[in-house]
Design a protein around this motif. Sequence first.
Motif, PDB file in Angstrom:
ATOM      1  N   ASP A   1      -9.878  -2.505   3.575  1.00 59.73           N
ATOM      2  CA  ASP A   1      -9.216  -3.718   3.468  1.00 59.73           C
ATOM      3  C   ASP A   1     -10.267  -4.990   2.989  1.00 59.73           C
ATOM      4  O   ASP A   1     -10.603  -5.882   3.791  1.00 59.73           O
ATOM      5  CB  ASP A   1      -8.235  -4.213   4.607  1.00 59.73           C
ATOM      6  CG  ASP A   1      -7.484  -5.624   3.843  1.00 59.73           C
ATOM      7  OD1 ASP A   1      -7.505  -5.731   2.921  1.00 59.73           O
ATOM      8  OD2 ASP A   1      -6.770  -6.010   4.836  1.00 59.73           O
TER       9      ASP A   1
ATOM     10  N   LEU B   1       0.947  -1.295  -0.062  1.00 62.48           N
ATOM     11  CA  LEU B   1       0.022   0.014   0.021  1.00 62.48           C
ATOM     12  C   LEU B   1       0.823   1.040  -0.039  1.00 62.48           C
ATOM     13  O   LEU B   1       1.769   1.114   0.797  1.00 62.48           O
ATOM     14  CB  LEU B   1      -0.851  -0.049   1.302  1.00 62.48           C
ATOM     15  CG  LEU B   1      -1.897  -1.065   1.541  1.00 62.48           C
ATOM     16  CD1 LEU B   1      -2.784  -0.646   2.412  1.00 62.48           C
ATOM     17  CD2 LEU B   1      -2.873  -1.083   0.139  1.00 62.48           C
TER      18      LEU B   1
ATOM     19  N   LYS C   1      -3.052   0.653  -4.097  1.00 58.59           N
ATOM     20  CA  LYS C   1      -2.995  -0.847  -3.628  1.00 58.59           C
ATOM     21  C   LYS C   1      -2.361  -1.460  -4.758  1.00 58.59           C
ATOM     22  O   LYS C   1      -3.054  -1.850  -5.758  1.00 58.59           O
ATOM     23  CB  LYS C   1      -4.217  -1.250  -3.230  1.00 58.59           C
ATOM     24  CG  LYS C   1      -4.189  -2.571  -2.378  1.00 58.59           C
ATOM     25  CD  LYS C   1      -5.653  -2.831  -1.666  1.00 58.59           C
ATOM     26  CE  LYS C   1      -5.566  -4.091  -0.697  1.00 58.59           C
ATOM     27  NZ  LYS C   1      -6.606  -4.317   0.066  1.00 58.59           N
TER      28      LYS C   1
ATOM     29  N   TRP D   1      -2.813  -2.634  -9.892  1.00 57.49           N
ATOM     30  CA  TRP D   1      -3.003  -1.880  -8.961  1.00 57.49           C
ATOM     31  C   TRP D   1      -4.593  -1.320  -9.055  1.00 57.49           C
ATOM     32  O   TRP D   1      -5.315  -1.255  -9.877  1.00 57.49           O
ATOM     33  CB  TRP D   1      -2.242  -0.767  -9.224  1.00 57.49           C
ATOM     34  CG  TRP D   1      -1.902   0.097 -10.527  1.00 57.49           C
ATOM     35  CD1 TRP D   1      -1.270  -0.079 -11.328  1.00 57.49           C
ATOM     36  CD2 TRP D   1      -2.871   1.216 -10.541  1.00 57.49           C
ATOM     37  NE1 TRP D   1      -1.598   0.870 -12.126  1.00 57.49           N
ATOM     38  CE2 TRP D   1      -2.586   1.811 -11.971  1.00 57.49           C
ATOM     39  CE3 TRP D   1      -3.970   1.783 -10.183  1.00 57.49           C
ATOM     40  CZ2 TRP D   1      -3.089   2.525 -12.705  1.00 57.49           C
ATOM     41  CZ3 TRP D   1      -4.534   2.919 -10.672  1.00 57.49           C
ATOM     42  CH2 TRP D   1      -4.337   3.379 -12.238  1.00 57.49           C
TER      43      TRP D   1
ATOM     44  N   ARG E   1      -0.609  -5.163  -6.184  1.00 53.53           N
ATOM     45  CA  ARG E   1      -0.423  -6.572  -5.964  1.00 53.53           C
ATOM     46  C   ARG E   1       0.834  -6.971  -7.074  1.00 53.53           C
ATOM     47  O   ARG E   1       0.437  -7.037  -8.249  1.00 53.53           O
ATOM     48  CB  ARG E   1      -1.605  -7.327  -6.465  1.00 53.53           C
ATOM     49  CG  ARG E   1      -2.635  -7.091  -5.281  1.00 53.53           C
ATOM     50  CD  ARG E   1      -3.837  -8.127  -5.840  1.00 53.53           C
ATOM     51  NE  ARG E   1      -4.998  -7.804  -5.063  1.00 53.53           N
ATOM     52  CZ  ARG E   1      -5.365  -8.802  -3.899  1.00 53.53           C
ATOM     53  NH1 ARG E   1      -4.485  -9.818  -3.752  1.00 53.53           N
ATOM     54  NH2 ARG E   1      -6.121  -8.464  -3.095  1.00 53.53           N
TER      55      ARG E   1
ATOM     56  N   VAL F   1      -5.033   5.928  -1.506  1.00 46.13           N
ATOM     57  CA  VAL F   1      -4.181   4.577  -1.114  1.00 46.13           C
ATOM     58  C   VAL F   1      -4.126   4.062  -2.664  1.00 46.13           C
ATOM     59  O   VAL F   1      -5.000   3.561  -3.331  1.00 46.13           O
ATOM     60  CB  VAL F   1      -4.807   3.905  -0.168  1.00 46.13           C
ATOM     61  CG1 VAL F   1      -4.230   2.419  -0.225  1.00 46.13           C
ATOM     62  CG2 VAL F   1      -4.834   4.506   1.067  1.00 46.13           C
TER      63      VAL F   1
END
Length: 272
Positions: free
Chosen positions: A202, A39, A54, A104, A56, A52
């Motif tokens: 989350d 993050l 995020k 993302w 992966r 944010v």
Amino acid sequence: MAASETTQFAPPQVLTQVLTYDPAAAPPLLISQGAEGRLYKTTHVQPDRPCVLKYRPPKPYRHPILDARLTKARITSEAKVLERCYRAGVRVPAVYALDLVSGWMMIEWIEGMTVRQGINDWLGERPETPPSPDDLPDDAPLVDAMKRIGAAVGDLHRTGVVHGDLTTSNMMLRPQKNSQGSGQPEVGDRAKALEGDVVLIDFGLATQSVSDEDRAVDLYVLERAFASTHPRAERLFVHVLEAYRGAFKKASSVLTKLEDVRMRGRKRSMLG
Ligand SMILES: Nc1ncnc2c1ncn2[C@@H]1O[C@H](COP(=O)(O)OP(=O)(O)OP(=O)(O)O)[C@@H](O)[C@H]1O
């Protein structure tokens, strides 16, 4: 896991490329890295709109085609669930943008602290058991926060979504604009830690479900997480369930199912 500044990962190249479309964007700052992703805090479109990112990253131990497929499916699923909640008025971060191929998603930055932090600040140095049963502290601000947690979970379930990882770290307390404080001088600034709207975050493990069993497991996960993170406030968990009942019409059958889920949990722990 929170990341210290010394363990900063440079943002992957794909992200720096994406962020060049907005020259005013704040440099992405790593705030957390879990098993699945990282993050970053940055800004979206406007320099005063924090968000944010995020991300992966590809998993080198997975076959690249399978990995790309999984990343795509997980981001899609998380974004869909967030969209569904957001549109229904459940307090969750808004989705700003995503790129399924690069792995993302950009979501709204929620101001405030986690519920975990707020509760810990409130409890302070309090011992686990009060010196005498008559010595129970006045926990009105905490009880009020517990009710807001229960109502937030009720709103979520009403929307047909189960979170899959409900803990007090996956909830934020967002201060209300023009918040005037508790107005009770005797509880002072400590109560401020518990003010604000409960915003769930989350949603990496969230699913769309209307099953009593799934909803009960969601509550059970929260109950267990709460007991282990905040043992000094465990007795107040009942207020979460009470507010859940008030917020969600179908709560009764879920709470009956919760009894079964608890029983199974106890059996499992007895068998080791
Ligand atoms: N939208 C948000 N706005 C503000 N802070 C956030 C947001 N999302 C996450 N955070 C912060 O980052 C922390 C980690 O977030 P999150 O739980 O989503 O990441 P994670 O890597 O999956 O963590 P974990 O491994 O603990 O599940 C949160 O506890 C919170 O402090």
